[in-house]
Design a protein around this motif. Structure first.
Motif, PDB file in Angstrom:
ATOM      1  N   LYS A   1      38.333  22.527  15.831  1.00  0.00           N
ATOM      2  CA  LYS A   1      38.321  21.931  14.300  1.00  0.00           C
ATOM      3  C   LYS A   1      40.469  21.640  14.592  1.00  0.00           C
ATOM      4  CE  LYS A   1      41.160  24.469  10.031  1.00  0.00           C
ATOM      5  NZ  LYS A   1      40.486  25.266   9.561  1.00  0.00           N
ATOM      6  N   ALA A   2      41.021  20.324  14.589  1.00  0.00           N
ATOM      7  CA  ALA A   2      42.096  20.112  15.174  1.00  0.00           C
ATOM      8  C   ALA A   2      43.262  20.606  13.612  1.00  0.00           C
ATOM      9  CB  ALA A   2      42.655  19.095  14.959  1.00  0.00           C
ATOM     10  N   ILE A   3      44.712  21.313  14.266  1.00  0.00           N
ATOM     11  CA  ILE A   3      45.570  21.262  12.621  1.00  0.00           C
ATOM     12  C   ILE A   3      46.514  20.752  13.503  1.00  0.00           C
ATOM     13  CG2 ILE A   3      47.057  23.114  11.919  1.00  0.00           C
ATOM     14  CD1 ILE A   3      44.501  24.896  12.658  1.00  0.00           C
ATOM     15  N   GLU A   4      47.623  20.104  12.942  1.00  0.00           N
ATOM     16  CA  GLU A   4      48.942  18.969  13.056  1.00  0.00           C
ATOM     17  C   GLU A   4      50.084  19.783  12.416  1.00  0.00           C
ATOM     18  OE1 GLU A   4      50.979  14.967  12.721  1.00  0.00           O
ATOM     19  OE2 GLU A   4      48.688  14.546  12.382  1.00  0.00           O
ATOM     20  N   THR A   5      50.775  20.346  13.400  1.00  0.00           N
ATOM     21  CA  THR A   5      52.014  20.992  12.338  1.00  0.00           C
ATOM     22  C   THR A   5      53.001  20.435  13.548  1.00  0.00           C
ATOM     23  OG1 THR A   5      53.166  22.827  12.241  1.00  0.00           O
ATOM     24  CG2 THR A   5      51.938  23.301  13.731  1.00  0.00           C
ATOM     25  N   THR A   6      54.720  21.665  13.095  1.00  0.00           N
ATOM     26  CA  THR A   6      55.194  20.257  14.017  1.00  0.00           C
ATOM     27  C   THR A   6      56.179  21.862  14.184  1.00  0.00           C
ATOM     28  OG1 THR A   6      56.532  20.537  12.160  1.00  0.00           O
ATOM     29  CG2 THR A   6      56.399  18.399  12.660  1.00  0.00           C
ATOM     30  N   GLY A   7      57.072  21.639  15.198  1.00  0.00           N
ATOM     31  CA  GLY A   7      57.617  22.573  16.192  1.00  0.00           C
ATOM     32  C   GLY A   7      59.723  22.388  16.687  1.00  0.00           C
ATOM     33  N   ILE A   8      59.788  23.174  17.455  1.00  0.00           N
ATOM     34  CA  ILE A   8      60.811  23.370  18.311  1.00  0.00           C
ATOM     35  C   ILE A   8      60.661  24.164  19.228  1.00  0.00           C
ATOM     36  CG2 ILE A   8      62.608  24.976  17.102  1.00  0.00           C
ATOM     37  CD1 ILE A   8      64.057  23.330  17.287  1.00  0.00           C
ATOM     38  N   VAL A   9      61.208  23.654  19.949  1.00  0.00           N
ATOM     39  CA  VAL A   9      61.167  23.626  21.674  1.00  0.00           C
ATOM     40  C   VAL A   9      62.399  25.091  22.010  1.00  0.00           C
ATOM     41  CG1 VAL A   9      60.680  23.672  24.498  1.00  0.00           C
ATOM     42  CG2 VAL A   9      59.875  22.544  22.828  1.00  0.00           C
ATOM     43  N   ASN A  10      61.970  25.984  22.361  1.00  0.00           N
ATOM     44  CA  ASN A  10      62.959  26.951  22.898  1.00  0.00           C
ATOM     45  C   ASN A  10      64.064  26.934  24.046  1.00  0.00           C
ATOM     46  OD1 ASN A  10      61.864  28.748  24.196  1.00  0.00           O
ATOM     47  ND2 ASN A  10      61.887  30.527  22.838  1.00  0.00           N
ATOM     48  N   PRO A  11      65.147  27.150  24.105  1.00  0.00           N
ATOM     49  CA  PRO A  11      65.351  27.114  25.623  1.00  0.00           C
ATOM     50  C   PRO A  11      64.535  27.976  27.003  1.00  0.00           C
ATOM     51  CG  PRO A  11      67.712  27.808  24.346  1.00  0.00           C
ATOM     52  CD  PRO A  11      66.163  28.029  23.118  1.00  0.00           C
ATOM     53  N   GLN A  12      64.275  28.513  26.592  1.00  0.00           N
ATOM     54  CA  GLN A  12      62.841  29.606  27.448  1.00  0.00           C
ATOM     55  C   GLN A  12      61.086  28.357  27.804  1.00  0.00           C
ATOM     56  OE1 GLN A  12      64.362  31.841  24.769  1.00  0.00           O
ATOM     57  NE2 GLN A  12      65.495  31.801  25.759  1.00  0.00           N
TER      58      GLN A  12
END
Length: 81
Positions: free
Chosen positions: A2-13
């Motif tokens: 199953k595929a799920i598309e979402t968004t996010g952000i990369v933190n400094p780590q």
């Protein structure tokens, strides 16, 4: 699979923080593909999530309050040439 598309952000780590939680069974293994847009690259279809939510809310409100048009009227005035 199953595929799920979402968004996010990369933190400094270097870890990804998703904008919304995934609605999947906890502890389940996942396979992740990360697509990173170039700085100069903009996607006209990539609206912020809140903009999308507001459009859905407005459409739902219009549907529930009878602010709709018959589908036969949707093509009125559109030139098919």
């Amino acid at each position: 699979m199953k595929a799920i598309e979402t968004t996010g952000i990369v933190n400094p780590q270097g870890q990804i923080s998703l904008d919304e939680p995934l609605m999947v069974e906890s502890g389940r293994r996942v396979r992740i593909v990360v697509l990173i847009a170039d700085e100069s690259e903009t996607d006209p279809d990539d609206d912020p999530i809140e903009t999308v939510r507001e459009g859905i809310r407005q459409g739902w409100h219009e549907a529930m309050t009878g602010q709709t048009y018959p589908i036969s009227q949707l093509w009125d005035g559109i030139d098919g040439d």
